[in-house]
Scaffold this motif. Structure first.
Motif, PDB file in Angstrom:
ATOM      1  N   TRP A  44       0.847  -1.193   0.000  1.00 25.46           N
ATOM      2  CA  TRP A  44       0.000   0.000   0.000  1.00 25.46           C
ATOM      3  C   TRP A  44       0.880   1.239   0.000  1.00 25.46           C
ATOM      4  N   GLU A  45       0.644   2.114  -0.951  1.00 29.43           N
ATOM      5  CA  GLU A  45       1.341   3.386  -1.071  1.00 29.43           C
ATOM      6  C   GLU A  45       2.855   3.220  -0.986  1.00 29.43           C
ATOM      7  N   VAL A  73     -19.094  -0.680  -0.637  1.00 29.26           N
ATOM      8  CA  VAL A  73     -18.215   0.479  -0.832  1.00 29.26           C
ATOM      9  C   VAL A  73     -18.751   1.694  -0.075  1.00 29.26           C
ATOM     10  N   HIS A  76     -17.929   1.406   3.648  1.00 32.41           N
ATOM     11  CA  HIS A  76     -16.548   1.063   3.965  1.00 32.41           C
ATOM     12  C   HIS A  76     -15.695   2.283   4.284  1.00 32.41           C
ATOM     13  N   SER A  77     -14.745   2.124   5.202  1.00 28.60           N
ATOM     14  CA  SER A  77     -13.830   3.207   5.551  1.00 28.60           C
ATOM     15  C   SER A  77     -12.542   3.192   4.726  1.00 28.60           C
ATOM     16  N   TYR A  78     -12.239   2.081   4.042  1.00 27.39           N
ATOM     17  CA  TYR A  78     -11.016   2.013   3.240  1.00 27.39           C
ATOM     18  C   TYR A  78     -11.145   2.871   1.989  1.00 27.39           C
ATOM     19  N   ASP A  79     -10.020   3.446   1.543  1.00 32.85           N
ATOM     20  CA  ASP A  79     -10.000   4.168   0.269  1.00 32.85           C
ATOM     21  C   ASP A  79     -10.271   3.218  -0.894  1.00 32.85           C
ATOM     22  N   VAL A  80      -9.734   2.009  -0.795  1.00 34.44           N
ATOM     23  CA  VAL A  80      -9.898   1.003  -1.839  1.00 34.44           C
ATOM     24  C   VAL A  80     -10.303  -0.309  -1.172  1.00 34.44           C
TER      25      VAL A  80
END
Length: 108
Positions: A44-45, A73, A76-80
């Motif tokens: 990630w990143e 989606v 959800h709290s995740y960006d992806v």
């Protein structure tokens, strides 16, 4: 296209997983969601991360997969967030019939 699918996802906490799991079941988009604690290692990143997560297996019909995925989606709290839709190529006719019945499809 297969009639039934399993949507795989993860959540960062048990509370968020429960929220994500309940919504599609209560809204008739999924028959069942199973949750289990897991440990993930992922890129990630630009770095390698490791985190405790809760894995979700969402059982539904193929025509509902896009709507159920969009609902996941939205919650959800995740960006992806992980959204992977897998076809069910076989199974117990009684169980698959129960999925149909639970999400308003054919009756068994």
């Amino acid at each position: 296209m297969t009639e039934h699918v399993i949507i795989l996802s993860t959540a960062p906490t048990r509370a968020e997983a429960e929220s994500i799991a309940r919504a599609p079941v209560e809204e008739g988009l999924a028959a069942c969601v199973q949750m289990r604690a897991i440990e993930s290692v992922y890129r990630w990143e630009g770095g390698v991360e490791q985190a405790a997560e809760v894995a979700l297996q969402i059982k539904t019909r193929a025509p509902l997969a896009a709507t159920a995925s969009a609902r996941i989606v939205a919650l959800h709290s995740y960006d992806v967030p992980e959204i992977v839709v897998l076809p069910v190529v076989g199974g117990s006719p009684a169980y698959l019939g129960w999925i149909d019945e639970a999400v308003g499809g054919r009756k068994r």
